[in-house]
Design an enzyme around this catalytic site. Structure first.
Site, PDB file in Angstrom:
ATOM      1  N   ASN A   1      64.142  81.588  75.875  1.00  0.00           N
ATOM      2  CA  ASN A   1      65.507  82.238  76.366  1.00  0.00           C
ATOM      3  C   ASN A   1      65.547  83.683  75.198  1.00  0.00           C
ATOM      4  O   ASN A   1      64.234  82.941  73.936  1.00  0.00           O
ATOM      5  CB  ASN A   1      66.982  82.165  75.583  1.00  0.00           C
ATOM      6  CG  ASN A   1      67.020  80.480  74.495  1.00  0.00           C
ATOM      7  OD1 ASN A   1      66.565  81.489  73.669  1.00  0.00           O
ATOM      8  ND2 ASN A   1      67.855  79.869  74.389  1.00  0.00           N
TER       9      ASN A   1
ATOM     10  N   LYS B   1      66.748  84.411  72.134  1.00  0.00           N
ATOM     11  CA  LYS B   1      66.880  83.239  70.721  1.00  0.00           C
ATOM     12  C   LYS B   1      65.772  82.281  70.606  1.00  0.00           C
ATOM     13  O   LYS B   1      65.318  82.826  68.938  1.00  0.00           O
ATOM     14  CB  LYS B   1      68.129  82.380  70.824  1.00  0.00           C
ATOM     15  CG  LYS B   1      68.047  81.726  69.125  1.00  0.00           C
ATOM     16  CD  LYS B   1      69.473  81.004  69.537  1.00  0.00           C
ATOM     17  CE  LYS B   1      69.859  80.348  67.577  1.00  0.00           C
ATOM     18  NZ  LYS B   1      69.267  79.125  68.227  1.00  0.00           N
ATOM     19  N   GLU B   2      65.185  81.553  70.903  1.00  0.00           N
ATOM     20  CA  GLU B   2      63.493  80.801  71.017  1.00  0.00           C
ATOM     21  C   GLU B   2      62.845  82.285  71.287  1.00  0.00           C
ATOM     22  O   GLU B   2      61.157  82.059  70.005  1.00  0.00           O
ATOM     23  CB  GLU B   2      63.393  80.148  72.007  1.00  0.00           C
ATOM     24  CG  GLU B   2      64.602  79.128  71.983  1.00  0.00           C
ATOM     25  CD  GLU B   2      64.965  77.929  73.426  1.00  0.00           C
ATOM     26  OE1 GLU B   2      65.258  77.524  73.475  1.00  0.00           O
ATOM     27  OE2 GLU B   2      63.825  78.824  74.889  1.00  0.00           O
TER      28      GLU B   2
ATOM     29  N   ASP C   1      68.579  74.607  82.592  1.00  0.00           N
ATOM     30  CA  ASP C   1      67.768  73.709  83.384  1.00  0.00           C
ATOM     31  C   ASP C   1      67.843  73.618  85.064  1.00  0.00           C
ATOM     32  O   ASP C   1      67.034  73.623  85.319  1.00  0.00           O
ATOM     33  CB  ASP C   1      68.610  72.415  83.382  1.00  0.00           C
ATOM     34  CG  ASP C   1      68.611  71.513  81.495  1.00  0.00           C
ATOM     35  OD1 ASP C   1      67.885  71.655  81.290  1.00  0.00           O
ATOM     36  OD2 ASP C   1      69.248  70.982  81.381  1.00  0.00           O
TER      37      ASP C   1
END
Length: 340
Positions: A206, A208-209, A277
């Site tokens: 994502n 942020k990651e 997921d």
């Protein structure tokens, strides 16, 4: 090239796939209650218990999403040899998930996340977990199970929650084994091992990651800086295909130099738990079928949005996803071919 004539044919093809899900599994525990007053002991709500529930979480929720899409998931992980581990195996059996890929270790605890919910709102979460890496013997057992299952499947999902199942060493080993067999690998990364997935097929962080993993920062709206970060990721991991989820702004997919933005669909968001997921599960099935990248991104985006309408972590509804995909003419918008 054999072209599927309709999205129904694609959804039918999902039923013939087997998916290996390797990574950190956990139990999602829920206490549902009512809260009408504040405690006299501290400024916190008092919750009267209405219902308790335990569900499969982490990589196991990815497996449930794979199962919900009609494919067969095979899970590979390490859990504790404890009461929560016994509960975890029972939950797998109840959901019809095979357990032969699960290693139980006396030196680890089974990860469990307790959520307390009242009035549709999560009030508190209490986690029990170990985050340090596996011991050498645990890694050996895990690799044995991984190898047993690998030759049975069409695609591998690496589901990393930074709970210790993955290390730089076993990531490279597992990727090598998949690559040697021509089995695509789809990665849902976390912080610790972010840059360890060199040579994977599809990488799905994502936003942020992505920033944390590359140690870069930019405004979310700064698309040139964002695309530069994706290019840096492609170079460092030596990969072509990247899918980045952008929360309420949808998803972005890069296939070499080809870039596609797909906007989110308007929804009443109840809970974003488990959306990632669902996205990784659908993306992996599409990778196994060699669909076009924009189609894969569009369908994954649609599925991730659907589960956000539910409270708690729940698998995607395949029939509803098919109906929504038909409604927006997803198949016709993104030409989609499957190699024989």
């Amino acid at each position: 090239m054999d072209q599927h004539k309709s999205i129904e044919a694609v959804f039918e093809a999902f039923n013939n796939l087997k998916v290996l899900v390797v990574g950190d599994v956990m139990i999602d525990s829920y206490l549902w209650g009512k809260s009408t007053r504040i405690s006299p002991e501290a400024p916190v709500p008092i919750v009267n218990v209405v219902k308790r529930e335990k569900r499969l979480g982490g990589a196991a929720n990815v497996a449930l999403n794979v199962q919900a899409m009609g494919a067969v998931p095979l899970l590979c992980s390490v859990i504790g040899d404890d009461q929560d581990g016994a509960d975890y195996l029972r939950l797998m059996e109840e959901r019809g998930l095979p357990t032969e890929g699960i290693v139980q270790s006396p030196e680890r605890v089974t990860t469990i996340k307790h959520r307390i919910i009242a009035g549709g709102q999560q009030l508190l979460r209490v986690d029990s977990e170990i985050e340090h890496n596996l011991a050498d013997y645990e890694e050996r057992y895990l690799e044995e199970r991984y190898l047993q299952l690998l030759d049975l499947v069409d695609v591998v999902i690496f589901e990393d929650y930074d709970k210790g199942v993955f290390s730089e060493k076993n990531i490279q080993r597992f990727l090598q084994l998949a690559n040697e067999r021509g089995i695509p690998s789809v990665i849902d990364p976390k912080k610790k091992n972010f840059l360890s997935y060199v040579g994977c097929t599809l990488f799905k962080p994502n936003l942020k990651e992505l920033k944390e993993g590359l140690k870069v920062d930019f405004a979310d709206e700064n698309l040139p800086a964002f695309e530069d970060a994706v290019e840096e990721l492609q170079e460092r991991l030596q990969i072509k295909q990247v899918l980045v989820t952008l929360s309420e702004r949808g998803v972005f997919v890069a296939d070499g130099n080809e870039k596609t933005y797909i906007g989110a669909h308007r929804r009443a968001i109840s809970d974003v738990s488990g959306a990632g997921d669902t996205v990784i599960s659908i993306a992996a099935l599409c990778m196994a079928l060699k669909t076009s990248m924009p189609f894969m991104a569009g369908l994954s985006n649609l599925g991730g949005g659907l589960v956000c309408e539910q409270v708690g972590v729940v698998p995607v509804d395949k029939q509803r996803l098919l109906e929504e995909a038909e409604q927006i003419r997803l198949f016709e918008t993104h030409e989609h071919r499957i190699a024989k």
